[in-house]
Design an enzyme around this catalytic site. Structure first.
Site, PDB file in Angstrom:
ATOM      1  N   ASP A   1       0.599   0.649  13.666  1.00  0.00           N
ATOM      2  CA  ASP A   1       1.050   1.905  14.287  1.00  0.00           C
ATOM      3  C   ASP A   1       1.400   1.705  15.749  1.00  0.00           C
ATOM      4  O   ASP A   1       2.015   2.581  16.366  1.00  0.00           O
ATOM      5  CB  ASP A   1      -0.033   2.981  14.130  1.00  0.00           C
ATOM      6  CG  ASP A   1      -1.401   2.476  14.574  1.00  0.00           C
ATOM      7  OD1 ASP A   1      -1.600   2.295  15.778  1.00  0.00           O
ATOM      8  OD2 ASP A   1      -2.260   2.245  13.704  1.00  0.00           O
TER       9      ASP A   1
ATOM     10  N   PRO B   1      -4.870  -5.900   1.107  1.00  0.00           N
ATOM     11  CA  PRO B   1      -4.553  -7.026   1.992  1.00  0.00           C
ATOM     12  C   PRO B   1      -5.592  -7.277   3.073  1.00  0.00           C
ATOM     13  O   PRO B   1      -5.647  -8.350   3.663  1.00  0.00           O
ATOM     14  CB  PRO B   1      -3.221  -6.604   2.624  1.00  0.00           C
ATOM     15  CG  PRO B   1      -3.140  -5.122   2.484  1.00  0.00           C
ATOM     16  CD  PRO B   1      -3.886  -4.796   1.231  1.00  0.00           C
TER      17      PRO B   1
ATOM     18  N   THR C   1      -7.071  -2.043   8.117  1.00  0.00           N
ATOM     19  CA  THR C   1      -7.530  -1.052   7.151  1.00  0.00           C
ATOM     20  C   THR C   1      -8.898  -1.495   6.614  1.00  0.00           C
ATOM     21  O   THR C   1      -9.395  -2.565   6.960  1.00  0.00           O
ATOM     22  CB  THR C   1      -6.504  -0.951   6.003  1.00  0.00           C
ATOM     23  OG1 THR C   1      -5.987  -2.272   5.734  1.00  0.00           O
ATOM     24  CG2 THR C   1      -5.336  -0.092   6.382  1.00  0.00           C
ATOM     25  N   ASP C   2      -9.499  -0.674   5.754  1.00  0.00           N
ATOM     26  CA  ASP C   2     -10.810  -1.004   5.192  1.00  0.00           C
ATOM     27  C   ASP C   2     -10.715  -2.242   4.287  1.00  0.00           C
ATOM     28  O   ASP C   2      -9.625  -2.628   3.871  1.00  0.00           O
ATOM     29  CB  ASP C   2     -11.340   0.202   4.397  1.00  0.00           C
ATOM     30  CG  ASP C   2     -11.782   1.316   5.339  1.00  0.00           C
ATOM     31  OD1 ASP C   2     -11.934   1.048   6.544  1.00  0.00           O
ATOM     32  OD2 ASP C   2     -11.975   2.446   4.867  1.00  0.00           O
TER      33      ASP C   2
ATOM     34  N   ASP D   1      -7.628  -4.710  14.107  1.00  0.00           N
ATOM     35  CA  ASP D   1      -7.364  -3.278  13.883  1.00  0.00           C
ATOM     36  C   ASP D   1      -6.794  -3.120  12.480  1.00  0.00           C
ATOM     37  O   ASP D   1      -5.599  -2.882  12.299  1.00  0.00           O
ATOM     38  CB  ASP D   1      -6.367  -2.778  14.934  1.00  0.00           C
ATOM     39  CG  ASP D   1      -6.132  -1.282  14.801  1.00  0.00           C
ATOM     40  OD1 ASP D   1      -6.975  -0.584  14.207  1.00  0.00           O
ATOM     41  OD2 ASP D   1      -5.094  -0.798  15.302  1.00  0.00           O
TER      42      ASP D   1
ATOM     43  N   GLN E   1       0.826  -1.205   0.000  1.00  0.00           N
ATOM     44  CA  GLN E   1       0.000   0.000   0.000  1.00  0.00           C
ATOM     45  C   GLN E   1       0.862   1.258   0.000  1.00  0.00           C
ATOM     46  O   GLN E   1       2.069   1.202   0.230  1.00  0.00           O
ATOM     47  CB  GLN E   1      -0.901  -0.008   1.255  1.00  0.00           C
ATOM     48  CG  GLN E   1      -0.137  -0.260   2.553  1.00  0.00           C
ATOM     49  CD  GLN E   1      -0.906  -1.075   3.581  1.00  0.00           C
ATOM     50  OE1 GLN E   1      -2.103  -1.305   3.432  1.00  0.00           O
ATOM     51  NE2 GLN E   1      -0.244  -1.505   4.635  1.00  0.00           N
TER      52      GLN E   1
ATOM     53  N   GLU F   1       1.081  -7.936  11.897  1.00  0.00           N
ATOM     54  CA  GLU F   1       0.916  -6.818  10.954  1.00  0.00           C
ATOM     55  C   GLU F   1       1.552  -7.238   9.637  1.00  0.00           C
ATOM     56  O   GLU F   1       2.701  -7.693   9.601  1.00  0.00           O
ATOM     57  CB  GLU F   1       1.589  -5.566  11.537  1.00  0.00           C
ATOM     58  CG  GLU F   1       1.902  -4.457  10.556  1.00  0.00           C
ATOM     59  CD  GLU F   1       0.675  -3.874   9.836  1.00  0.00           C
ATOM     60  OE1 GLU F   1      -0.251  -3.432  10.534  1.00  0.00           O
ATOM     61  OE2 GLU F   1       0.663  -3.879   8.593  1.00  0.00           O
TER      62      GLU F   1
HETATM   63  N1  SAM Z   1      -6.783   2.635  13.121  1.00  0.00           N
HETATM   64  C1  SAM Z   1      -6.718   2.398  11.742  1.00  0.00           C
HETATM   65  C2  SAM Z   1      -7.984   2.598  10.995  1.00  0.00           C
HETATM   66  O1  SAM Z   1      -8.886   1.777  11.105  1.00  0.00           O
HETATM   67  O2  SAM Z   1      -8.092   3.566  10.291  1.00  0.00           O
HETATM   68  C3  SAM Z   1      -6.093   1.095  11.394  1.00  0.00           C
HETATM   69  C4  SAM Z   1      -4.740   1.065  11.941  1.00  0.00           C
HETATM   70  S1  SAM Z   1      -3.526  -0.003  11.393  1.00  0.00           S
HETATM   71  C5  SAM Z   1      -2.428   1.134  10.617  1.00  0.00           C
HETATM   72  C6  SAM Z   1      -4.182  -0.990  10.083  1.00  0.00           C
HETATM   73  C7  SAM Z   1      -3.157  -1.988   9.616  1.00  0.00           C
HETATM   74  O3  SAM Z   1      -3.775  -3.177   9.138  1.00  0.00           O
HETATM   75  C8  SAM Z   1      -2.270  -1.504   8.479  1.00  0.00           C
HETATM   76  O4  SAM Z   1      -0.997  -1.228   8.980  1.00  0.00           O
HETATM   77  C9  SAM Z   1      -2.273  -2.658   7.488  1.00  0.00           C
HETATM   78  O5  SAM Z   1      -1.003  -2.930   6.933  1.00  0.00           O
HETATM   79  C10 SAM Z   1      -2.776  -3.799   8.356  1.00  0.00           C
HETATM   80  N2  SAM Z   1      -3.327  -4.927   7.607  1.00  0.00           N
HETATM   81  C11 SAM Z   1      -4.143  -4.891   6.521  1.00  0.00           C
HETATM   82  N3  SAM Z   1      -4.407  -6.144   6.102  1.00  0.00           N
HETATM   83  C12 SAM Z   1      -3.767  -6.994   6.936  1.00  0.00           C
HETATM   84  C13 SAM Z   1      -3.644  -8.411   7.011  1.00  0.00           C
HETATM   85  N4  SAM Z   1      -4.251  -9.222   6.121  1.00  0.00           N
HETATM   86  N5  SAM Z   1      -2.903  -8.949   8.015  1.00  0.00           N
HETATM   87  C14 SAM Z   1      -2.270  -8.153   8.914  1.00  0.00           C
HETATM   88  N6  SAM Z   1      -2.337  -6.797   8.879  1.00  0.00           N
HETATM   89  C15 SAM Z   1      -3.081  -6.228   7.913  1.00  0.00           C
END
Ligand code: SAM
Length: 279
Positions: free
Chosen positions: A84, A159, A154-155, A152, A29, A103
């Protein structure tokens, strides 16, 4: 200059930003960090605001402490995503809990450590960080091995797409103990009720109790945001030991009154959710 977050081409929210501090195209991303004028630094992934310094404590405290204070004696917590470090830091305030965090994107961790060092608790020996896919991790994890799982992510695109479906939650349910619970990011009633209902429905296929709880997030589109709690046994408003919520040091948002109040639903939400709301 403005950072503008556009949701589904019908809603836009903006923050005045003064400079872009970094932009990285990782394997998964696009990650950016901006310095905003009033909200501190802002972490953006694929155009969506993840956190900003001014209000991150609301999201992170609410995701961590609501389930922890609902559960009688949590010892092992799994965080999916959360790169984060903010949710992990809140969980680690509870001195008897061990955290596994998975993560997918090493770059999110690296950038967060560099630009938001105070948000994480990276050196804590009770934090066990795995860089990998949360979907694969839950498939391989032992049954009944966690008290709480926190999603926690992403949308549901890129991934994170597979973190919203039935197969993923079947494994989350399996790896939780008999009194375990899950909390997932529940999106916004105001901005994306269909997605909120979809997540409620998927979690409700497995868990006896499924309830959203609200918090305000000034830097997120629409401000009104939710988590969804799915529980095998404990009820988040009937079983909470209120004193525990008020004994946690250093909190800026969460307390026992907030805990109770956050589960109160407006009528339009109750009507929309219907049988999806399992309390
Ligand atoms: N608080 C935030 C929000 O909802 O806007 C989310 C925070 S955190 C940065 C979200 C994390 O989920 C990202 O760093 C992303 O890389 C991770 N992520 C996405 N898909 C994932 C997966 N399949 N396995 C592990 N982590 C994942």
């Amino acid at each position: 200059m403005w950072f503008e977050e556009i949701h589904d081409d019908f809603f836009k929210q903006g923050l005045r930003v003064e400079e872009k501090l970094v932009e990285v195209e990782s394997e998964y991303q696009k990650i950016e960090v901006y310095r905003s004028r009033e909200f501190g630094k802002l972490l953006v992934i694929d155009g969506h605001g993840m956190l900003c310094e001014r209000d991150e404590f609301i999201y992170h405290e609410m995701m961590a402490h609501v389930p922890i204070c609902t559960h009688r004696d949590p010892k092992r917590v799994l965080i999916i995503g959360g790169g984060d470090g903010g949710v992990a830091k809140e969980v680690l305030r509870h001195g008897d809990i061990e955290v596994d965090m998975v993560e997918i994107d090493r770059e999110v961790v690296r950038i967060s450590q560099e630009y938001f060092p105070e948000i994480g608790d990276w050196e804590n020996p009770r934090l066990n960080l795995t860089i990998g896919d949360g979907i694969e991790f839950v498939k391989r994890a032992d049954s009944g091995s966690y008290d709480i799982v926190l999603v926690d992510s992403t949308d549901p695109e890129g991934p994170a797409e597979g973190l919203f479906n039935r197969e993923f939650y079947a494994h989350v349910f399996r790896i939780l103990k008999d009194d375990g619970m899950v909390v997932a990011q529940g999106e916004s009633w105001w901005i994306d009720m269909p997605l909120h209902k979809e997540i409620m429905g998927v979690i409700g296929q497995f868990f006896k109790i499924v309830m959203p709880y609200r918090f305000e997030m000034y830097s997120y589109p629409g401000c009104n945001w939710n988590f969804i709690l799915g529980s095998k046994r404990y009820h988040p408003t009937a079983d909470i030991i209120l004193q525990r919520a008020d004994l946690i040091d250093g909190l800026r948002y969460y307390n026992s009154d907030i805990h109770k109040a956050s589960f109160i639903l407006p009528n339009y939400v109750k009507k929309e959710l219907g049988q999806l709301y399992k309390w």
